[in-house]
Enzyme design. Structure first.
Site, PDB file in Angstrom:
ATOM      1  N   TYR A  20     -14.751  -3.461   9.599  1.00  0.00           N
ATOM      2  CA  TYR A  20     -13.110  -2.750   9.214  1.00  0.00           C
ATOM      3  C   TYR A  20     -12.412  -2.815  10.615  1.00  0.00           C
ATOM      4  O   TYR A  20     -11.200  -3.178  10.097  1.00  0.00           O
ATOM      5  CB  TYR A  20     -13.105  -1.614   8.741  1.00  0.00           C
ATOM      6  N   GLY A  24       1.086  -1.442   0.066  1.00  0.00           N
ATOM      7  CA  GLY A  24       0.241   0.431  -0.376  1.00  0.00           C
ATOM      8  C   GLY A  24       1.130   1.637  -0.008  1.00  0.00           C
ATOM      9  O   GLY A  24       0.698   2.164   0.823  1.00  0.00           O
ATOM     10  N   ALA A  25       1.894   1.194  -0.118  1.00  0.00           N
ATOM     11  CA  ALA A  25       2.464   2.265  -0.490  1.00  0.00           C
ATOM     12  C   ALA A  25       2.776   3.339  -1.653  1.00  0.00           C
ATOM     13  O   ALA A  25       3.679   3.843  -1.885  1.00  0.00           O
ATOM     14  CB  ALA A  25       4.629   1.797  -1.328  1.00  0.00           C
ATOM     15  N   ARG A  79       0.361   5.733  -1.811  1.00  0.00           N
ATOM     16  CA  ARG A  79       0.319   6.936  -1.361  1.00  0.00           C
ATOM     17  C   ARG A  79      -0.032   6.940  -0.137  1.00  0.00           C
ATOM     18  O   ARG A  79       0.603   6.279   0.368  1.00  0.00           O
ATOM     19  CB  ARG A  79      -1.155   7.476  -1.869  1.00  0.00           C
TER      20      ARG A  79
HETATM   21  N1  LIG Z   1      -5.568   7.487   7.730  1.00  0.00           N
HETATM   22  C1  LIG Z   1      -5.497   6.851   9.255  1.00  0.00           C
HETATM   23  O1  LIG Z   1      -6.587   7.735   9.835  1.00  0.00           O
HETATM   24  C2  LIG Z   1      -6.233   5.543   9.395  1.00  0.00           C
HETATM   25  C3  LIG Z   1      -6.467   4.565  10.912  1.00  0.00           C
HETATM   26  C4  LIG Z   1      -5.580   3.657  11.094  1.00  0.00           C
HETATM   27  C5  LIG Z   1      -5.460   3.375   9.978  1.00  0.00           C
HETATM   28  N2  LIG Z   1      -5.181   3.125   8.830  1.00  0.00           N
HETATM   29  C6  LIG Z   1      -4.272   2.038   7.677  1.00  0.00           C
HETATM   30  O2  LIG Z   1      -3.187   3.280   7.842  1.00  0.00           O
HETATM   31  C7  LIG Z   1      -2.472   2.230   6.728  1.00  0.00           C
HETATM   32  C8  LIG Z   1      -2.726   3.010   5.502  1.00  0.00           C
HETATM   33  O3  LIG Z   1      -4.021   4.010   5.165  1.00  0.00           O
HETATM   34  P1  LIG Z   1      -3.498   5.164   4.269  1.00  0.00           P
HETATM   35  O4  LIG Z   1      -4.322   6.554   4.799  1.00  0.00           O
HETATM   36  O5  LIG Z   1      -2.846   5.498   4.177  1.00  0.00           O
HETATM   37  O6  LIG Z   1      -4.781   5.303   3.772  1.00  0.00           O
HETATM   38  P2  LIG Z   1      -4.659   5.489   1.792  1.00  0.00           P
HETATM   39  O7  LIG Z   1      -5.881   5.406   0.951  1.00  0.00           O
HETATM   40  O8  LIG Z   1      -3.750   6.639   1.284  1.00  0.00           O
HETATM   41  O9  LIG Z   1      -3.253   4.543   1.155  1.00  0.00           O
HETATM   42  C9  LIG Z   1      -3.771   3.176   1.383  1.00  0.00           C
HETATM   43  C10 LIG Z   1      -3.201   1.981  -0.400  1.00  0.00           C
HETATM   44  O10 LIG Z   1      -3.353   1.090  -0.252  1.00  0.00           O
HETATM   45  C11 LIG Z   1      -3.773   0.275  -1.015  1.00  0.00           C
HETATM   46  N3  LIG Z   1      -4.735  -0.770  -1.660  1.00  0.00           N
HETATM   47  C12 LIG Z   1      -5.627  -1.282  -0.407  1.00  0.00           C
HETATM   48  N4  LIG Z   1      -5.936  -1.828  -1.303  1.00  0.00           N
HETATM   49  C13 LIG Z   1      -5.035  -2.637  -1.749  1.00  0.00           C
HETATM   50  C14 LIG Z   1      -4.958  -3.620  -2.615  1.00  0.00           C
HETATM   51  N5  LIG Z   1      -6.151  -5.431  -2.141  1.00  0.00           N
HETATM   52  N6  LIG Z   1      -3.829  -4.542  -2.656  1.00  0.00           N
HETATM   53  C15 LIG Z   1      -2.913  -3.414  -3.017  1.00  0.00           C
HETATM   54  N7  LIG Z   1      -2.696  -1.974  -1.831  1.00  0.00           N
HETATM   55  C16 LIG Z   1      -4.011  -1.487  -1.891  1.00  0.00           C
HETATM   56  C17 LIG Z   1      -4.110   2.067  -2.364  1.00  0.00           C
HETATM   57  O11 LIG Z   1      -4.494   1.426  -3.277  1.00  0.00           O
HETATM   58  C18 LIG Z   1      -3.802   2.786  -1.288  1.00  0.00           C
HETATM   59  O12 LIG Z   1      -2.869   3.441  -2.432  1.00  0.00           O
HETATM   60  C19 LIG Z   1      -4.196   1.375   6.503  1.00  0.00           C
HETATM   61  O13 LIG Z   1      -4.344  -0.230   6.736  1.00  0.00           O
HETATM   62  C20 LIG Z   1      -5.209   1.951   6.919  1.00  0.00           C
HETATM   63  O14 LIG Z   1      -6.663   1.040   7.178  1.00  0.00           O
HETATM   64  C21 LIG Z   1      -5.050   4.684   8.755  1.00  0.00           C
END
Ligand SMILES: NC(=O)c1ccc[n+]([C@@H]2O[C@H](COP(=O)([O-])OP(=O)(O)OC[C@H]3O[C@@H](n4cnc5c(N)ncnc54)[C@H](O)[C@@H]3O)[C@@H](O)[C@H]2O)c1
Length: 276
Positions: free
Chosen positions: A166, A14-15, A17
């Site tokens: 989730y 998930g790198a 973005r």
């Molecule tokens: N942003 C928050 O407040 C928050 C809070 C708690 C947990 N998280 C967790 O942090 C992690 C990163 O989230 P973020 O906020 O950077 O979100 P984001 O949407 O900016 O980035 C997540 C990335 O994961 C990729 N992704 C999703 N499903 C995928 C798949 N099946 N295969 C390959 N890539 C996939 C997406 O394309 C995206 O680029 C996630 O696990 C999210 O659940 C985020």
């Protein structure tokens, strides 16, 4: 910096973005070779290009991790390209929200698949390499620490209405983390989790803006949180604001570094003190 990750290879999912992109950058800046994955090829190539421009060793492997074949291919690609895998950050994720009565089986399972099944498959795929390499190192009298960081959420530790799938996936990955810490301690692997509060990324855009969405499983999934929740954070969060991807990645870097060599099976909450 009081440590270096040179000679280490990291795999970050998930790198393309958000937090994953920032984690990849921090690991590369600390000296690691980095394999980045995302299902969004354009975004992923941008991550790779930015890191290459800074002179870092990086490669990418595009793929939807919920395809059961992808985790194995990703680990193999990392080993073929860089010859080792020392740090694994299971970060890829998205939210497909709904209260229980409106959540379909497909929706619930999709959340378990990306947040629990995918980290399980990636770690199982890496297990042969990790066990065999560690045994050889031990036989040679060397102790080499490796790192697994699974990304969870305060939705998993606290529960959050409207996120039944989730929250369940994010709670499940804590069980995986704690069990693997016990199974892999003998192989000198630190297995920990970082649980984020609200971090400013695509996942936490106000839902009213209507711009953030992703295509998954033939569904157009809206991403974001209720504006009222974002407003409430200003009062309910001790630090009074959302976190930045930089701040989120800092907590992950700690678990990827030698600073955490004697920490395993733990969940570090990085949320500015905010809880649901
Ligand atoms: N942003 C928050 O407040 C928050 C809070 C708690 C947990 N998280 C967790 O942090 C992690 C990163 O989230 P973020 O906020 O950077 O979100 P984001 O949407 O900016 O980035 C997540 C990335 O994961 C990729 N992704 C999703 N499903 C995928 C798949 N099946 N295969 C390959 N890539 C996939 C997406 O394309 C995206 O680029 C996630 O696990 C999210 O659940 C985020």
């Amino acid at each position: 910096m009081s440590f270096s990750l040179c000679c280490k290879t990291a795999l970050v999912t998930g790198a393309g973005r958000g937090i994953g992109r920032t984690i990849a950058g921090k690991l590369a800046a600390a000296g690691a070779k980095v394999m980045v994955n995302d299902l969004d090829e354009a975004a992923l190539c941008e991550t790779e290009e930015n890191l290459r421009k800074s002179g870092y060793k990086v490669d990418h492997a595009t793929g939807d991790l919920t395809d059961p074949a992808t985790p194995d291919k990703l680990v193999q690609a990392t080993l073929e390209t860089f010859g080792s895998v020392d740090i694994i950050v299971n970060n890829a994720g998205y939210s497909w929200d709904g209260v229980i009565q409106k959540t379909t089986d497909e929706q619930f399972l999709a959340m378990l698949e990306i947040h629990l099944m995918t980290p399980f498959r990636i770690l199982r795929a890496a297990s042969s390499y990790i066990r065999e390499t560690s045994k050889a190192e031990t036989a040679a009298g060397k102790r080499v620490m490796r790192k697994v960081v699974n990304i969870t959420s305060i939705a998993g530790t606290d529960g959050n209405p409207g996120q039944v799938g989730y929250s369940s996936g994010k709670a499940g990955v804590i069980g995986l983390t704690k069990t693997l810490a016990k199974e892999w301690g003998r192989y000198n692997v630190n297995v920990n989790a970082v649980g984020f509060g609200l971090i400013n990324t695509r996942l936490t855009q106000p839902l009213t803006s209507g711009e953030a969405h992703m295509e998954m499983h033939d569904h157009e999934i809206k991403l974001g949180v209720q504006p009222a929740m974002l407003e409430s954070v200003k009062h309910a969060c001790p630090l009074g604001r959302l976190g930045t991807p930089e701040e989120a990645a800092g907590a992950v870097l700690f678990f990827c570094s030698p600073l955490s060599d004697y920490v395993t099976g733990e969940v570090l909450i990085c949320g500015g003190g905010f809880h649901f």
